[in-house]
Write a protein that holds these residues in place. Sequence first.
Motif: not given
Length: 449
Positions: A380, A403, A417
């Motif tokens: 992330w 994201g 991501r």
Amino acid sequence: MESAWLAQRIGEPTARGIAAALTDLIRQGTVTAQTRLPTVRSLARELGVSSGTVAEAWSELRRHGMIHTDRRRGTVVLGPPDVPRPIRYERIGHWGDRLAIDLAIASPDPALLPPLEAALIAAAGAEGLNDYARETITPRLRAAVEPDWPFPARGWLAVGGGYEGVQLLCQTTALPGDRIAIEEPTAARLLDILETIGVQIVPVACDEEGPVPESLAKALRARPVAFVYQPRGQSPCGHAVTAGRSAELAALLEPTSTLIVEDDGIGELSVSPMVSMGTRFPDRTVLVRSYSKSHGPDLRIAIIGGAADAVERVRVLRSFGIGWTSRILQDTLAHLLGDAEVRERVAHARTVYAGRRARLKSELAERGVPTGGGDGLVLWVPVREESAALVTLAAHGISVAAGSRYVIGPAATHHLRLATARLTDDPGELADLADVITLAARGGLSGGS
């Protein structure tokens, strides 16, 4: 559209009647796309019903993708009814021949999956095949999974993958309008599932140890019928719930009747121990464990184990359609789980995946890009501006997931991501990749570059 004109074409002034009449008008082409509908209040006045009746009809039409409401234009027609689509999951992007590196899909590395041939042959020769008896889980598969289950499960069921398991549990627990609490950010498909079944999503913030107790406490005040979370290998953030955090969350859940749904999406590929609230609440906890990434996506199997009544509701719903999961596939997985060589192969894959994730995480940290989390098959990555970062990476032939797909509403900070399971093992190539990701992440973080 004038409210009087529409009211004349509505024969039954109920929510269902209003929705049905407008659906027919849209299907026939009498009411076309981009037509602005009358206000809820004006149509209610013409029909002599409450505003709530019209609002309920609008809600039904909105759920089927026929109308849309925004503040500036009011409520407008989109078109005939359509099958609800997993918008977040489908919003990945297609880069054609320009795509050199795909970090958007968190799929397993085929080279690390166990071979299926021997297991399929063994399962195809098992007794009891070609019988229409609806077997929730074969004896061989239950014997293979039960010893490692983190709590005594009263109900067992094999389903077609982890997301199907979570979807069916939510669908059989919540009615439209009910509330379900879920981590934020969380898996994009989980959000699609909850929106499709018409529940209100109550977000629960997370940190490195999992759902934050204060945020869960706030969510529980809304009296959700279920709390869905990932106890380890969390996607997209990569955290795992610690024993201490689990105890804090359990103390908050103890006085409620909320169903606890644990989504163990990567299962045996997780490097973290499984900490389940089922040890405290076996009668209202259900664990959904997927074997797709560890043993093969084409097995299409996840196991639901836990609270008997919740599992039974899923079994009943499945009986309207597929009825049961193929016994051949179930016993194929059972064979794989019992094979010592396969267990070693899965353990090796777990080590390789963890190494790939850790190396990219380290490379980005050296360049001043923190990613957090220590488990899972994704990273992330914080970025200054999502769209600009996506464009930068696409220009270098790199596809990643935005994201914004993993949050319920507009986020205060932007992220991407990155799937890490198929990363290169070449140090030089990984360093070059980290350079490009850093360039995309910064995008003006310190005044622009």
